[in-house]
Scaffold this active site. Structure first.
Site, PDB file in Angstrom:
ATOM      1  NE  ARG A 105      -3.245  -2.934   0.209  1.00 15.53           N
ATOM      2  CZ  ARG A 105      -3.764  -3.761   1.119  1.00 15.53           C
ATOM      3  NH1 ARG A 105      -3.138  -3.980   2.268  1.00 15.53           N
ATOM      4  NH2 ARG A 105      -4.874  -4.410   0.870  1.00 15.53           N
ATOM      5  CG  ASP A 129      -2.494  -6.425  -0.846  1.00 14.60           C
ATOM      6  OD1 ASP A 129      -3.520  -6.288  -1.539  1.00 14.60           O
ATOM      7  OD2 ASP A 129      -2.508  -6.886   0.303  1.00 14.60           O
ATOM      8  CG  HIS A 140      -5.587  -8.836  -1.092  1.00 16.47           C
ATOM      9  ND1 HIS A 140      -5.948  -7.521  -0.891  1.00 16.47           N
ATOM     10  CD2 HIS A 140      -6.360  -9.555  -0.233  1.00 16.47           C
ATOM     11  CE1 HIS A 140      -6.874  -7.445   0.060  1.00 16.47           C
ATOM     12  NE2 HIS A 140      -7.148  -8.665   0.469  1.00 16.47           N
ATOM     13  CD  GLU A 189      -9.720  -8.647   3.281  1.00 20.39           C
ATOM     14  OE1 GLU A 189     -10.511  -8.014   3.973  1.00 20.39           O
ATOM     15  OE2 GLU A 189      -8.682  -8.162   2.794  1.00 20.39           O
ATOM     16  CG  PHE A 227       0.222  -2.690  15.817  1.00 21.48           C
ATOM     17  CD1 PHE A 227      -0.700  -3.153  16.751  1.00 21.48           C
ATOM     18  CD2 PHE A 227       1.555  -3.062  15.972  1.00 21.48           C
ATOM     19  CE1 PHE A 227      -0.313  -3.979  17.802  1.00 21.48           C
ATOM     20  CE2 PHE A 227       1.960  -3.872  17.021  1.00 21.48           C
ATOM     21  CZ  PHE A 227       1.025  -4.333  17.929  1.00 21.48           C
ATOM     22  CD1 TRP A 283      -3.432  -4.855   8.540  1.00 20.71           C
ATOM     23  CD2 TRP A 283      -2.694  -5.389   6.504  1.00 20.71           C
ATOM     24  NE1 TRP A 283      -3.457  -6.226   8.423  1.00 20.71           N
ATOM     25  CE2 TRP A 283      -3.010  -6.575   7.184  1.00 20.71           C
ATOM     26  CE3 TRP A 283      -2.202  -5.472   5.198  1.00 20.71           C
ATOM     27  CZ2 TRP A 283      -2.861  -7.838   6.616  1.00 20.71           C
ATOM     28  CZ3 TRP A 283      -2.053  -6.723   4.625  1.00 20.71           C
ATOM     29  CH2 TRP A 283      -2.381  -7.885   5.320  1.00 20.71           C
TER      30      TRP A 283
HETATM   31  C1  ACM Z   1      -6.155  -9.122   6.389  1.00 25.81           C
HETATM   32  O1  ACM Z   1      -6.189  -8.213   7.226  1.00 25.81           O
HETATM   33  N1  ACM Z   1      -6.817  -9.008   5.246  1.00 25.81           N
HETATM   34  C2  ACM Z   1      -5.381 -10.324   6.614  1.00 25.81           C
END
Ligand code: ACM
Length: 663
Positions: free
Chosen positions: A174, A203, A277, A341, A431, A481
């Site tokens: 990201r 991703d 992803h 996901e 986090f 993330w």
């Molecule tokens: C995730 O937070 N999609 C593993």
């Protein structure tokens, strides 16, 4: 001779001195620590002694000490049986208690000598980290500190970790952080005895690892049109020469970072996301995608429909080739293949995938996902590695030898089936969530609420997991993330001190956990981070009191007014901060305003659009509070409406800053 007797001698030779030193402030808290009288004084002539196997650890200590003291410490070799010292610092594996395990150590600081014994180098390294934390925080200065009193309080420590997996994940897709930035993080992880760096390299928003056989993964997949996520262009410097946002690690970069981590006894687990992803990969090689695309590297996150096709010729060969190069770069036991996901729509709508479901005798897309992961597991196992994936790899049946990373459940089930599990539930380990409820003083985050207390109180062993399966819980990790985290300073802000709390959760005995004592030690830890130039969030205790809440029965889709009695909370004139904290339900509530009434009369109102739910927005309202009048009732009112539903519940909190306390 044991270390205890060596130090016993030096203690005997000690004139009795007061326990004048500051209390040790070690994070994570060691298994056992006894404070002894006196202190060891580090001086320019202090010798470091090591046995031949421990030279590198001695070099590490000398290098670290040299940066701040300016002294070049001499390292002298010691061989058995001459493994006792009467002065200086000894690092040795000789005579160490085997029961301490690969990461445990014993550290004794006497007035004349310091001895660290450990069965293996990782433990010796952690003994060194503890020793550094016993020194004043200035020892972490990146410049020489002149004329300083480098004293180490005398202690006896026996220490070993509770869990073997003490991790942090960084999403570099990201947003991108270069290798020096990653190495800076590794240093701070090692300082807190975190031993696993999960590198989320791939991703939708960027492919970050050079793969020689597929150069477009980085010439195309590592770049996107801008910083994205609605962030300011100048919040990052990760732009290419052509102005596109992104970046990647060359294979040389990866080898350098892996070697750097190895010296810090940190294992790097690479993650190559599949089958979802994967837009950055499919933007580079669309022939492996489901449907016709178009596949482009997107400027925002979420669950994107670009997923690999298990039905296309070459998809598994492509992934096998990628994993071959990945496994050559990373010597660790695990390869993380994501698996989270995965939107099933593209497979549902694709004739070839439907034909594959039929021909393989699968029931549905969940089983196709499981079939995909099992096939990948064979590839991973053939390279001598173990597959690890997110919770969703349980869907449709778990691959035979897989390890599960539990973020939305499944950890208990997997462990009960004899699979290894790493715990990283959103409620305690994400986090990227807000650290405070007052979003006006926090950098924009993805949502949620994860205060330090909640990380610290985490118990990695799932409730109701039978004792015979508990050893399958390898440990836990914090996940950073980075959708809304465009630079390293902000990564550090989100990671610290929450990672320090998780270090204690995963290292220290459960019975030793004490949040008040942790926050005492955190003050010193913050000083260490100051010296290292590492950003962190200053912990502030939550001084709010709960004055009430709401339940689904009170919520309508039309705006309605809720009320709470705050008569006993209006104790002084000042600013009252009211926060509405969602706790459960699929839908949150929109908030139009919050007001304070004195008797029947409204005396203050804060009107702004707020939302409290899974991703809260400005749910804190500030009111002018008068000096309380006797025998008058004070009431809080809020105008709220269910947002897309009426099933939410939550608490309402009050924090009064009296006028005299305001800056
Ligand atoms: C995730 O937070 N999609 C593993």
């Amino acid at each position: 001779m044991t270390s205890k007797t060596i130090i016993g001698l030096s203690i005997l030779s000690l004139a009795v001195t007061a326990l004048a030193m500051n209390e040790p402030a070690i994070i994570p808290q060691p298994q056992s620590l006894t404070r002894l009288e006196g202190a060891f004084k580090l001086a320019s002539g202090t010798r470091i002694y090591t046995d031949p196997a421990s030279m590198n650890t001695g070099d590490f200590l000398a290098g670290r000490l040299r940066k701040s003291t300016g002294w070049r410490f001499r390292i002298s070799g010691k061989t058995a049986p001459d493994l006792t010292i009467t002065d200086g610092i000894l690092l040795t594996t000789s005579g160490a208690e085997a029961g301490l395990g690969a990461e445990g150590y014993e550290l004794v600081v006497g007035t004349n000598a310091v001895v660290i014994r450990a069965p293996a180098q990782a433990g010796l390294f952690y003994g060194v980290q503890t020793l550094l934390q016993l020194l004043p925080p200035e020892i972490f200065s990146t410049n020489v500190v002149k004329d300083f009193n480098w004293e180490i309080p005398c202690v006896q420590i026996t220490d070993a970790p509770r869990f073997q997996w003490r991790g942090m994940m960084l999403d570099v897709s990201r947003h991108f952080y270069n290798k020096q930035e990653v190495e800076k993080l590794l240093d701070v992880m090692a300082l807190h005895k975190i031993n696993t760096f999960h590198w989320h390299l791939v991703d939708d928003n960027g492919w970050r690892i050079e793969i020689k056989k597929y150069p477009k993964l980085t010439s195309v997949g590592a770049w996107r049109g801008g910083v994205g996520f609605g962030l300011e262009t100048n919040s990052t410097t990760a732009y290419g020469k052509d102005g596109r946002y992104g970046g990647f690690y060359t294979q040389d970069d990866i080898r350098e970072v892996v070697a750097y981590a190895e010296k810090l006894h940190i294992t790097i687990v690479p993650e190559i996301e599949m089958p979802g992803h994967s837009l950055a990969a499919l933007a580079s090689y669309p022939q492996f995608g489901t449907g016709d695309g178009p596949f482009i590297v997107p400027l925002k996150g979420g669950v994107n429909p670009g997923i690999y096709s298990p039905a296309k010729a070459g998809t598994f060969q492509f992934l096998d080739d990628v994993l071959t190069e990945v496994s050559q770069l990373f010597p660790c036991k695990y390869i993380h293949i994501g698996g989270d996901e995965v939107p099933k729509g593209p497979w549902k709508n694709d004739a070839a995938c439907q034909a594959l479901i039929k021909s393989e005798g699968l029931k549905n897309e969940e089983e196709l996902q499981s079939w995909f992961i099992r096939r990948i597991e064979k590839i991973v196992n053939a390279k001598g590695r173990t597959l690890i994936g997110w919770s969703e790899i349980l869907q449709g049946g778990l691959a035979q030898n897989a390890t599960v990373m539990d973020w939305i459940g499944g950890g208990r089930e997997a462990a009960s089936q004899g699979h290894d599990v790493v715990m990283t539930p959103t409620a305690n380990c994400y986090f990227d969530y807000y650290q405070g409820q007052d979003h006006s003083v926090e950098p924009r985050a993805i949502g949620g609420f994860l205060p330090l207390e909640k990380v610290y109180s985490f118990e990695p062993i799932p409730a109701k997991l039978a004792p015979e399966f508990q050893s399958h819980i390898l440990g836990a990790q914090g996940n950073v993330w980075t959708e809304y985290i465009p630079n390293l300073k902000q990564v550090e802000y989100m990671a610290f001190p929450r990672l320090s709390a998780l270090a204690e959760v995963t290292w220290s005995p459960k019975a030793a956990r004490n949040f008040d004592d942790f926050t005492r030690r955190l003050k010193t830890d913050n000083q260490r981070l100051d010296q290292l130039g590492v950003n962190y969030r200053l912990y502030r205790p939550d001084t709010r009191t709960q004055i009430g809440g709401w339940i689904p029965a009170q919520i309508k889709t039309e705006p309605a007014t809720l009320e709470w009695d705050v008569t006993k909370n209006v104790t002084a004139a000042g600013k009252g901060r009211v926060s509405l904290d969602y706790t459960q339900g699929a839908c949150g509530i929109d908030i139009a305003w919050v007001a304070l009434l004195e008797g029947d009369k409204e005396i203050s109102r804060d009107t702004h659009d707020g939302f409290t739910g899974a991703s809260p927005r400005q749910p804190v309202y500030t009111l002018d509070v008068p000096a309380p009048k006797p025998d008058v009732h004070y009431t809080l009112r809020a105008r709220v409406a269910g947002s897309g539903g009426t099933d939410s519940a939550g608490g309402v909190y009050w924090d009064l800053q009296p006028v005299s306390n305001q800056p």
